[in-house]
Design a protein around this motif. Structure first.
Motif, PDB file in Angstrom:
ATOM      1  N   LEU A   1       0.857  -1.190   0.000  1.00  0.00           N
ATOM      2  CA  LEU A   1       0.000   0.000   0.000  1.00  0.00           C
ATOM      3  C   LEU A   1       0.888   1.233   0.000  1.00  0.00           C
TER       4      LEU A   1
ATOM      5  N   HIS B   1      -8.285   2.233   7.867  1.00  0.00           N
ATOM      6  CA  HIS B   1      -8.333   1.576   6.556  1.00  0.00           C
ATOM      7  C   HIS B   1      -7.507   0.291   6.557  1.00  0.00           C
TER       8      HIS B   1
ATOM      9  N   GLU C   1      -9.446  -2.343   8.257  1.00  0.00           N
ATOM     10  CA  GLU C   1     -10.523  -2.819   7.393  1.00  0.00           C
ATOM     11  C   GLU C   1     -10.002  -3.804   6.352  1.00  0.00           C
ATOM     12  N   LEU C   2      -8.864  -3.488   5.764  1.00  0.00           N
ATOM     13  CA  LEU C   2      -8.277  -4.381   4.764  1.00  0.00           C
ATOM     14  C   LEU C   2      -7.882  -5.718   5.385  1.00  0.00           C
ATOM     15  N   THR C   3      -7.327  -5.661   6.579  1.00  0.00           N
ATOM     16  CA  THR C   3      -6.960  -6.900   7.268  1.00  0.00           C
ATOM     17  C   THR C   3      -8.198  -7.735   7.541  1.00  0.00           C
TER      18      THR C   3
ATOM     19  N   ALA D   1      -7.008  -9.208   3.398  1.00  0.00           N
ATOM     20  CA  ALA D   1      -5.919  -8.775   2.527  1.00  0.00           C
ATOM     21  C   ALA D   1      -4.600  -9.455   2.852  1.00  0.00           C
TER      22      ALA D   1
ATOM     23  N   LEU E   1      -1.634  -3.477  -3.763  1.00  0.00           N
ATOM     24  CA  LEU E   1      -3.070  -3.493  -3.504  1.00  0.00           C
ATOM     25  C   LEU E   1      -3.648  -2.099  -3.729  1.00  0.00           C
ATOM     26  N   GLU E   2      -2.933  -1.087  -3.275  1.00  0.00           N
ATOM     27  CA  GLU E   2      -3.339   0.306  -3.507  1.00  0.00           C
ATOM     28  C   GLU E   2      -2.085   1.143  -3.703  1.00  0.00           C
TER      29      GLU E   2
ATOM     30  N   LEU F   1     -13.093  -4.377  -4.081  1.00  0.00           N
ATOM     31  CA  LEU F   1     -12.046  -4.679  -3.112  1.00  0.00           C
ATOM     32  C   LEU F   1     -11.814  -6.185  -3.041  1.00  0.00           C
TER      33      LEU F   1
ATOM     34  N   ILE G   1      -8.190  -7.898  -3.727  1.00  0.00           N
ATOM     35  CA  ILE G   1      -7.531  -8.726  -2.714  1.00  0.00           C
ATOM     36  C   ILE G   1      -7.258 -10.115  -3.264  1.00  0.00           C
TER      37      ILE G   1
END
Length: 648
Positions: free
Chosen positions: A270, A305, A308-310, A314, A551-552, A572, A576
């Motif tokens: 990221l 964030h 949230e990804l975890t 992710a 990923l981003e 998303l 992922i």
């Protein structure tokens, strides 16, 4: 002693070399295959005032053929040039007995300060417009140009300079019908390649040499000749050279000293920004929309964030943070030594780091020790790089506005100071990104208080990477390069050239992973994962190179560094899924040598890579499909993944 106008010969077991003393042209025969410098090439140089002279203009010329304990050699001596009587130099061309490598050396004798630019060695004649005649350039990850390619390469941002983004590797090569050569520059700090092309026609590649701090120095090359070869063979020959010289340091070896290398392997990347401030004098300042010049995303937002990804599956993340310091991104360097207060201060940054660690990942901070901003509290023109005429090179392109270049002799001192200061606030980053070091040319400085050659600059940049390692910090920089591969752990990216051009731009050739065929198991490289507006999928190249996935990736500047936007939007969950596929492969192959890259049956859309531990990747860029194989069995494929996706 010879000098009667007849060609001078030296021979080895498989190689015959002749020099024409009248034209200065070299002819080589290797296993019966002939190579020669282009007929219209004339060895020459430019003086400090820009006057052009040819080697043949020397009023005194001497040619000596002799046997040495290492092989046979031709020494050519040139002196008493019209209007430049003080200039004299030698070229030494010798055939090494043990390896049959042909060594080419330029050795200035007198008037070194009078020589500014040299074109030598010459370009090979390579004039048939055929697809099986191929030029291999170290431009970024690597480029193969068939000799009938329709689109010329165009201007190179660093003029083909070795040690920059134009040349991750200090060599180039050419192959015709399976016979090839590799020209390695053993003194690359003030040298580069020059490409001569015409649309739809052949490609020639020559060498340019420049003076260092106003003085020409000795330059050395070696020419390796091959029969029945591919570009993989050329890369492996160079890897053997790196190993023989003790410069091949693998990630597995680096992980002994820095165990967190193993944590980084398999992370999705990221790239995030906290504070942006664009100085009114910057090229990127927008007077029409002043709101675009300042932006702030608090650390707490990024921490939320990441969590949230975890939670979304992710997996472990490497989070790169731009603009974390008080002045903002690309501002007031080298004084990034206090955490941005309005973004949450040290406590906010520590919580972001905790969020990353909770998911099993690592956090890195952007830093910069080349761009020396006038607004920095530590700015002192006496610490900036100085030209021989006393001027200070600089510009006002980036967000921080007016700048010069910090002499690299000072970079390590500021790095230690900054780490100490943020350490006092409890900030101990896992990784540190030293911007532009592996992308831009090494600097030179004529200030007598800290005089520095370009070669010194590269060495001092490596010293900063070594210092980070001594503190248990993984080093990163913008791109990759041969001179840094022994110490650098990872990078921002190491893309193909076409990825840096706007969508729809003509491709200058075929992308080939020349750097990874040498150094895949030495430096971790993340790859862009976008689906392009033209329907291409960068994930295929991430898989081929068994790299880390983005990923981003929030761009630091619009339309810079391959950040063009406009590609296909993905959910998303899909992003992922794609990243986990790439990161799982990378975790399996991170310590493995890339043994092979090929275009299957000569089709540039069907590509295959093979790794030393049995993993194999096959892609079809026309159909946007991929397969991952292990020991002869397909273990994962795009078709199977689509079936799984449809069943959800």
């Amino acid at each position: 002693m010879e000098g009667n106008g007849k060609s001078i010969h030296i021979t080895g077991k498989k190689t015959d070399v002749s020099l024409d003393p009248v034209t200065g042209r070299l002819r080589i025969s290797h296993s019966g295959v002939k190579w020669e410098w282009a007929a219209d090439y004339e060895p020459g140089f430019c003086t400090a005032e820009g006057n052009r002279l040819h080697f043949s203009d020397a009023l005194e010329q001497e040619y000596i053929r002799r046997e040495t304990g290492l092989g046979q050699e031709i020494v050519s001596r040139y002196s008493r040039f019209p209007g430049e009587k003080e200039i004299s130099f030698e070229t030494r061309i010798w055939l090494e007995e043990a390896s049959e490598a042909l060594h080419l050396e330029f050795l200035p004798v007198t008037g070194k300060e009078r020589m500014a630019h040299i074109c030598w060695p010459g370009p090979m004649a390579f004039d048939e417009a055929r697809a099986d005649w191929q030029t291999l350039l170290p431009l970024r990850q690597g480029l193969l140009i068939p000799n009938d390619w329709p689109s010329p390469l165009g201007r190179l941002p660093f003029g083909g300079r070795f040690g920059t983004a134009d040349a991750y590797l200090p060599w180039f090569g050419q192959i015709r019908e399976g016979e090839g050569y590799l020209l390695v520059c053993d003194t690359p700090a003030n040298a580069g390649y020059e490409v001569f092309q015409r649309e739809g026609g052949p490609t020639r590649v020559g060498i340019w040499l420049e003076s260092s701090l106003g003085e020409m120095t000795a330059r050395r090359f070696r020419l390796l000749l091959f029969s029945g070869c591919t570009y993989t063979d050329l890369c492996k020959a160079y890897r053997r050279i790196v190993r023989e010289e003790g410069r091949l340091v693998t990630l597995e070896e680096k992980a002994v000293r820095l165990p967190s290398v193993r944590t980084l392997a398999g992370c999705s990347f990221l790239h995030k920004s906290v504070k942006t401030h664009v100085d009114p004098q910057s090229r990127f300042f927008d007077p029409e929309q002043p709101g675009k010049n300042d932006h702030l995303t608090p650390f707490a937002d990024h921490a939320a964030h990441v969590r949230e990804l975890t939670q979304a599956g992710a997996g472990p993340l490497y989070v790169h943070v731009d603009g974390w310091a008080q002045a903002g991104y690309d501002n007031c360097h080298p004084d990034a030594c206090s955490v941005c207060g309005e973004a949450g201060g040290p406590e906010g940054l520590l919580d972001l780091m905790a969020a990353v660690h909770e998911g099993g990942g690592l956090l890195g901070l952007h830093d910069q020790y080349r761009d020396f901003y006038h607004h920095a509290p530590s700015y002192d023109p006496d610490l900036a790089c100085q030209n021989p005429d006393g001027s200070l090179p600089g510009h006002a392109m980036w967000a921080g506005g007016p700048q010069n270049y910090l002499c690299t002799t000072q970079a390590g001192y500021f790095l230690r100071r900054n780490l100490a200061r943020i350490g006092e606030a409890g900030i101990h980053p896992d990784c540190s990104y030293l911007d532009v070091f592996t992308c831009n040319e090494g600097d030179e400085c004529a200030n007598p208080r800290h005089r520095m050659t370009r070669e010194d600059s590269y060495r001092l940049r490596c010293r900063s990477f070594f210092y980070l390692a001594s503190q248990g910090i993984l080093s990163s920089s913008e791109e990759v390069n041969d001179w840094a591969a022994g110490v650098q752990i990872f990078c921002h990216y190491a893309p193909y050239e076409f990825m840096m051009n706007p969508p729809g731009a003509p491709q200058p050739g075929l992308p080939v992973p020349l750097f990874n065929l040498v150094y895949h198991d030495c430096v971790i490289q993340p790859w862009m994962m976008e689906k392009t507006p033209e329907g291409g999928d960068y994930m295929l190249y991430a898989l081929l190179n068994a790299g880390a996935p983005y990923l981003e990736r929030d761009p630091a500047y619009p339309n810079i560094d391959g950040a063009f936007g406009g590609g296909e939007e993905m959910t998303l969950r899909e992003r992922i899924r794609r990243c986990r596929t790439v990161s799982d492969l990378q975790r399996e192959t991170v310590f493995a040598e890339m043994l092979l890259h090929e275009f299957v049956d000569g089709d540039p859309h069907r590509q295959r890579t093979l790794f030393s531990n049995g993993w194999e990747v096959r892609v079809n860029t026309r159909e946007d499909t991929w397969e991952i194989w292990r020991d002869g069995s397909c273990v994962k494929s795009s078709s199977a993944q689509e079936t799984e996706k449809g069943g959800e």
